[in-house]
Scaffold this active site. Sequence first.
Site, PDB file in Angstrom:
ATOM      1  N   LYS A   1      12.435  14.670 -18.969  1.00  0.00           N
ATOM      2  CA  LYS A   1      12.572  13.532 -18.043  1.00  0.00           C
ATOM      3  C   LYS A   1      13.178  12.330 -18.779  1.00  0.00           C
ATOM      4  O   LYS A   1      14.093  11.675 -18.274  1.00  0.00           O
ATOM      5  CB  LYS A   1      11.198  13.176 -17.440  1.00  0.00           C
TER       6      LYS A   1
ATOM      7  N   ASP B   1       6.656   9.887  -8.286  1.00  0.00           N
ATOM      8  CA  ASP B   1       6.233  11.284  -8.117  1.00  0.00           C
ATOM      9  C   ASP B   1       5.920  11.591  -6.646  1.00  0.00           C
ATOM     10  O   ASP B   1       5.815  12.762  -6.268  1.00  0.00           O
ATOM     11  CB  ASP B   1       4.942  11.539  -8.923  1.00  0.00           C
TER      12      ASP B   1
ATOM     13  N   GLN C   1       1.873  12.072 -16.297  1.00  0.00           N
ATOM     14  CA  GLN C   1       2.068  13.519 -16.354  1.00  0.00           C
ATOM     15  C   GLN C   1       0.735  14.236 -16.167  1.00  0.00           C
ATOM     16  O   GLN C   1      -0.258  13.910 -16.813  1.00  0.00           O
ATOM     17  CB  GLN C   1       2.727  13.902 -17.696  1.00  0.00           C
TER      18      GLN C   1
END
Length: 291
Positions: free
Chosen positions: A52, A119, A96
């Site tokens: 990412k 997200d 994460q």
Amino acid sequence: MVLIDGKKIAQEIKEEVAKEVAQRKARGLKTPHLSAILVGNDGASETYVGAKVKSCHEVGFESSLLRFDSNISEEELLNEIEKLNNDPSVDGFIVQLPLPKHINEQKVIEAVNPAKDVDGFHPVNAGKMLLNLPSFLPATPYGIIQLLERYNIETSGKHCVVIGRSNIVGMPMSVLLARNSYPGNCTVTITHSRTKNLKELTLQADMIVAALGKAEFLTADMVKQGAVVIDVGITRLPSDKTKSGFKLFGDVKFDEVAPKCSYITPVPGGVGPMTIMSLIKNTLQACRNKD
Ligand code: GUN
């Protein structure tokens, strides 16, 4: 049969975003900034977050990686999230997952400001998605939507069977395919581990999204001739046929299913490469929202 090339489409999107970022910089607008919180040293999470951050650099975004020891307390982590919520230089951020067991993931997800939740995991974004309001879509379903769109795959009135009902793939995918938009307007059947007549249903499907996480689960006898098959699975299994000693398997038995399909995504190189581009597109949108 058309092989859907996720790697190629992800590259195209990367170039489009890089161009827009360069234009923003030239016009004196803010450079998008994505932050990632990584707790502990889980190997897979390290790889994902590393990819990412790398993509951020490739499109010209600013990025920051905040690493914390696995014994960080829930309170400390919530404090760090609050700092990012209040930092005007950060447009979007992710925490994460998975997190260590002593931390309540749902509490963490709900601590993120929905305007920075790139997200798309916060209940506010999930609710907006359900109501067809502008929101950040979760990476995998958004990636699949973009593949369907870029390949001009007809979805209106089609029967789509989604296998799996997870919060991050199966459920949002089902909602997006049923929405009154393109891609969308499908008749959606959501199936899961308690579904009794799965094969009967998949045989009726014009499109199947396999997102249950079982290697090579979907076999040719379960698929109608001409179906579109989207494979979300990535299971890493030992193999004596590769140099690394491991091989990635999708949820679809590709070799036997592919000849029956009108379109199919491979594993690797199908849905996978699209997910990071979804996150990148969401971050660009979070930044634009502040213009
Ligand atoms: N872990 C596995 N996939 C994801 C994802 O899309 N976002 C976050 N934050 N964690 C993950």
